[in-house]
Scaffold this motif. Structure first.
Motif, PDB file in Angstrom:
ATOM      1  N   HIS A  17       0.774  -1.339   0.000  1.00  0.00           N
ATOM      2  CA  HIS A  17      -0.252   0.075  -0.064  1.00  0.00           C
ATOM      3  C   HIS A  17       0.808   1.102   0.040  1.00  0.00           C
ATOM      4  N   LEU A  18       1.745   1.322   0.886  1.00  0.00           N
ATOM      5  CA  LEU A  18       2.852   2.486   0.830  1.00  0.00           C
ATOM      6  C   LEU A  18       3.582   2.506  -0.464  1.00  0.00           C
ATOM      7  N   ARG A  19       3.867   1.719  -1.046  1.00  0.00           N
ATOM      8  CA  ARG A  19       4.554   1.722  -2.443  1.00  0.00           C
ATOM      9  C   ARG A  19       3.608   2.467  -3.365  1.00  0.00           C
ATOM     10  N   ALA A  20       2.618   1.929  -3.373  1.00  0.00           N
ATOM     11  CA  ALA A  20       1.341   2.402  -4.383  1.00  0.00           C
ATOM     12  C   ALA A  20       1.014   4.071  -4.157  1.00  0.00           C
ATOM     13  N   VAL A  21       1.024   4.340  -2.786  1.00  0.00           N
ATOM     14  CA  VAL A  21       0.695   5.898  -2.607  1.00  0.00           C
ATOM     15  C   VAL A  21       2.319   6.450  -2.973  1.00  0.00           C
ATOM     16  N   ALA A  22       3.413   5.924  -2.816  1.00  0.00           N
ATOM     17  CA  ALA A  22       4.660   6.802  -3.176  1.00  0.00           C
ATOM     18  C   ALA A  22       4.764   6.754  -4.654  1.00  0.00           C
ATOM     19  N   TYR A  23       4.386   5.697  -5.361  1.00  0.00           N
ATOM     20  CA  TYR A  23       4.372   5.552  -6.846  1.00  0.00           C
ATOM     21  C   TYR A  23       3.570   6.675  -7.478  1.00  0.00           C
ATOM     22  N   ARG A  24       2.456   6.759  -6.902  1.00  0.00           N
ATOM     23  CA  ARG A  24       1.571   7.918  -7.527  1.00  0.00           C
ATOM     24  C   ARG A  24       2.057   9.411  -7.315  1.00  0.00           C
ATOM     25  N   MET A  25       2.691   9.389  -6.074  1.00  0.00           N
ATOM     26  CA  MET A  25       3.315  10.726  -5.458  1.00  0.00           C
ATOM     27  C   MET A  25       4.465  11.256  -6.391  1.00  0.00           C
ATOM     28  N   VAL A  62       4.575   8.439   4.821  1.00  0.00           N
ATOM     29  CA  VAL A  62       5.180   8.244   3.419  1.00  0.00           C
ATOM     30  C   VAL A  62       4.871   9.308   2.630  1.00  0.00           C
ATOM     31  N   GLY A  63       3.449  10.089   2.816  1.00  0.00           N
ATOM     32  CA  GLY A  63       3.164  11.189   2.220  1.00  0.00           C
ATOM     33  C   GLY A  63       3.829  12.211   2.440  1.00  0.00           C
ATOM     34  N   ARG A  64       4.344  12.537   3.624  1.00  0.00           N
ATOM     35  CA  ARG A  64       5.326  13.554   4.137  1.00  0.00           C
ATOM     36  C   ARG A  64       6.717  13.404   3.262  1.00  0.00           C
ATOM     37  N   VAL A  65       7.230  12.160   3.363  1.00  0.00           N
ATOM     38  CA  VAL A  65       8.525  11.882   2.892  1.00  0.00           C
ATOM     39  C   VAL A  65       8.181  12.238   1.139  1.00  0.00           C
ATOM     40  N   CYS A  66       7.175  11.791   0.676  1.00  0.00           N
ATOM     41  CA  CYS A  66       7.257  12.058  -0.990  1.00  0.00           C
ATOM     42  C   CYS A  66       7.199  13.596  -1.138  1.00  0.00           C
ATOM     43  N   LEU A  67       6.391  14.510  -0.278  1.00  0.00           N
ATOM     44  CA  LEU A  67       6.026  15.647  -0.350  1.00  0.00           C
ATOM     45  C   LEU A  67       7.658  16.500  -0.361  1.00  0.00           C
ATOM     46  N   ASP A  68       8.272  15.816   0.678  1.00  0.00           N
ATOM     47  CA  ASP A  68       9.818  16.443   0.883  1.00  0.00           C
ATOM     48  C   ASP A  68      10.390  16.152  -0.498  1.00  0.00           C
ATOM     49  N   THR A 119       2.432  17.547 -13.492  1.00  0.00           N
ATOM     50  CA  THR A 119       2.184  18.808 -13.645  1.00  0.00           C
ATOM     51  C   THR A 119       1.324  19.805 -12.356  1.00  0.00           C
ATOM     52  N   LEU A 120       1.107  18.885 -11.278  1.00  0.00           N
ATOM     53  CA  LEU A 120       0.675  19.647 -10.153  1.00  0.00           C
ATOM     54  C   LEU A 120       1.682  19.967  -9.242  1.00  0.00           C
ATOM     55  N   GLY A 121       1.441  21.258  -8.436  1.00  0.00           N
ATOM     56  CA  GLY A 121       2.651  21.160  -7.447  1.00  0.00           C
ATOM     57  C   GLY A 121       2.765  20.182  -6.510  1.00  0.00           C
ATOM     58  N   PRO A 122       3.679  20.175  -5.804  1.00  0.00           N
ATOM     59  CA  PRO A 122       3.660  19.047  -4.640  1.00  0.00           C
ATOM     60  C   PRO A 122       2.782  19.110  -3.576  1.00  0.00           C
ATOM     61  N   ALA A 123       2.128  20.176  -3.097  1.00  0.00           N
ATOM     62  CA  ALA A 123       1.166  20.203  -2.275  1.00  0.00           C
ATOM     63  C   ALA A 123      -0.316  19.867  -3.036  1.00  0.00           C
ATOM     64  N   GLU A 124      -0.475  20.017  -4.172  1.00  0.00           N
ATOM     65  CA  GLU A 124      -1.731  19.876  -4.748  1.00  0.00           C
ATOM     66  C   GLU A 124      -1.610  18.332  -4.982  1.00  0.00           C
ATOM     67  N   ARG A 125      -0.628  17.799  -5.367  1.00  0.00           N
ATOM     68  CA  ARG A 125      -0.570  16.487  -5.616  1.00  0.00           C
ATOM     69  C   ARG A 125      -0.636  15.580  -4.470  1.00  0.00           C
ATOM     70  N   LEU A 126      -0.034  15.953  -3.408  1.00  0.00           N
ATOM     71  CA  LEU A 126      -0.456  15.370  -1.992  1.00  0.00           C
ATOM     72  C   LEU A 126      -1.762  15.345  -1.777  1.00  0.00           C
ATOM     73  N   ALA A 127      -2.290  16.259  -1.770  1.00  0.00           N
ATOM     74  CA  ALA A 127      -3.790  16.367  -1.171  1.00  0.00           C
ATOM     75  C   ALA A 127      -4.716  15.672  -2.211  1.00  0.00           C
ATOM     76  N   PHE A 128      -4.429  15.618  -3.425  1.00  0.00           N
ATOM     77  CA  PHE A 128      -5.401  14.675  -4.482  1.00  0.00           C
ATOM     78  C   PHE A 128      -5.104  13.175  -4.238  1.00  0.00           C
ATOM     79  N   VAL A 129      -3.748  12.904  -4.164  1.00  0.00           N
ATOM     80  CA  VAL A 129      -3.481  11.605  -3.971  1.00  0.00           C
ATOM     81  C   VAL A 129      -3.890  10.923  -2.813  1.00  0.00           C
ATOM     82  N   LEU A 130      -3.508  11.660  -1.893  1.00  0.00           N
ATOM     83  CA  LEU A 130      -3.818  10.911  -0.348  1.00  0.00           C
ATOM     84  C   LEU A 130      -5.753  11.095  -0.233  1.00  0.00           C
ATOM     85  N   HIS A 131      -6.282  12.126  -0.495  1.00  0.00           N
ATOM     86  CA  HIS A 131      -7.808  12.043  -0.381  1.00  0.00           C
ATOM     87  C   HIS A 131      -8.198  11.434  -1.597  1.00  0.00           C
TER      88      HIS A 131
END
Length: 296
Positions: A17-25, A62-68, A119-131
């Motif tokens: 699951h974590l790898r799936a989140v990170a791949y999308r991010m 993992v979301g915070r790590v990917c954002l960084d 094409t999304l900014g990091p914060a936009e990408r995180l919000a979209f992927v996680l939610h």
């Protein structure tokens, strides 16, 4: 079982699951693995005795790590590339999707969607992927991006509009997809410009990410005539094309020596025509591609 071993076992239950989140991010398999490993290190250094939902806690970590990692990538100037084609997930065209890729491909995460996410900014990408992809509440995402829940909801909304405005709904039938790709290959091999136009959508987009090889750099072409003209230069690659599934859709791996991939082509096909072609031809990134999944 000791405390460390027990914690490691619980972490392994969430790894896919974590790898799936990170791949999308991140759109990168190597970076996704790095993000998952960093999440394990943070877990191993943290007292989680009060954590009721370890899976949810790890998802935000993992979301915070990917954002960084995304912010670091941007600070290095990598966002200045004309186009970045995400790492493809290549499976055998005959054997179906590799079991290791199943979780990564949930929700039909094709290359075209990942390109939009780039094409999304990091914060936009995180919000979209996680939610939107993993149903994490905005209240849990907000601290990660330093916004209020309301502002975080707006980030995801902007990202959602971008995705909906550019995303293509592909044909679901793999047999039909393969027939279109085969027609494209035949036309490229024969240098048949008119036949190429016949299988390309008038507004087709071609993205090529070559790193320092394959002519160097990255580029994007739009329109059937421009893409058909470019495709004619791929005749030497078409002769070595091997059918594959690329992120679950009909695609091509070109391997002139039978071992090392020179290019991976992912296709998005809608209404019987090719609407997007994503080409990864970066030798450094292709070096790690395992062609054993293609059966030879």
């Amino acid at each position: 079982m000791g405390g460390h071993e027990y914690l490691a076992e619980r972490f392994e239950a969430h790894r896919a699951h974590l790898r799936a989140v990170a791949y999308r991010m991140l759109g990168s398999l190597t970076e996704a693995d790095d993000a998952v490993q960093e999440s394990w290190l943070r877990l191993s250094r943290t007292d989680t005795s009060d954590v009721e939902n370890l899976g949810g806690w790890l998802t935000t970590v993992v979301g915070r790590v990917c954002l960084d990692m995304l912010r670091s990538r941007n600070s290095r100037g990598e966002e200045s590339l004309d186009v970045r084609v995400p790492d493809p997930l290549v499976s055998s065209a005959d054997g179906g999707i590799d079991p290791e890729h199943q979780a990564l491909l949930a929700d039909s995460v094709g290359l075209a969607l990942l390109v939009v996410l780039e094409t999304l900014g990091p914060a936009e990408r995180l919000a979209f992927v996680l939610h939107d992809m993993f149903a994490v509440p905005f209240e849990e995402i907000a601290p990660l991006v330093g916004r209020t829940p309301t502002a975080t909801r707006q980030l995801a909304s902007r990202a959602r509009r971008r995705v909906r405005g550019t995303a293509v709904v592909p044909d679901a039938d793999l047999g039909r997809q393969r027939a279109v790709v085969d027609a494209f290959l035949a036309a490229a091999r024969g240098g048949d410009f008119d036949a190429l136009l016949a299988v390309l959508d008038p507004d087709v987009v071609l993205r090529a990410d070559a790193g320092t090889g394959f002519g160097g750099g990255s580029r994007e072409l739009r329109g059937a005539a421009a893409v058909a003209g470019q495709a004619l230069t791929f005749q030497r690659f078409a002769g070595f094309a091997r059918p594959a599934l690329v992120n679950g859709a009909a695609g091509i791996v070109s391997a002139p020596d039978g071992e090392r991939a020179a290019a991976v082509l992912g296709f998005t096909i809608a209404n019987g025509r090719i609407v997007e072609i994503d080409i990864l031809a970066d030798p450094e990134r292709l070096r790690g591609l395992d062609l054993a999944v293609l059966g030879g």
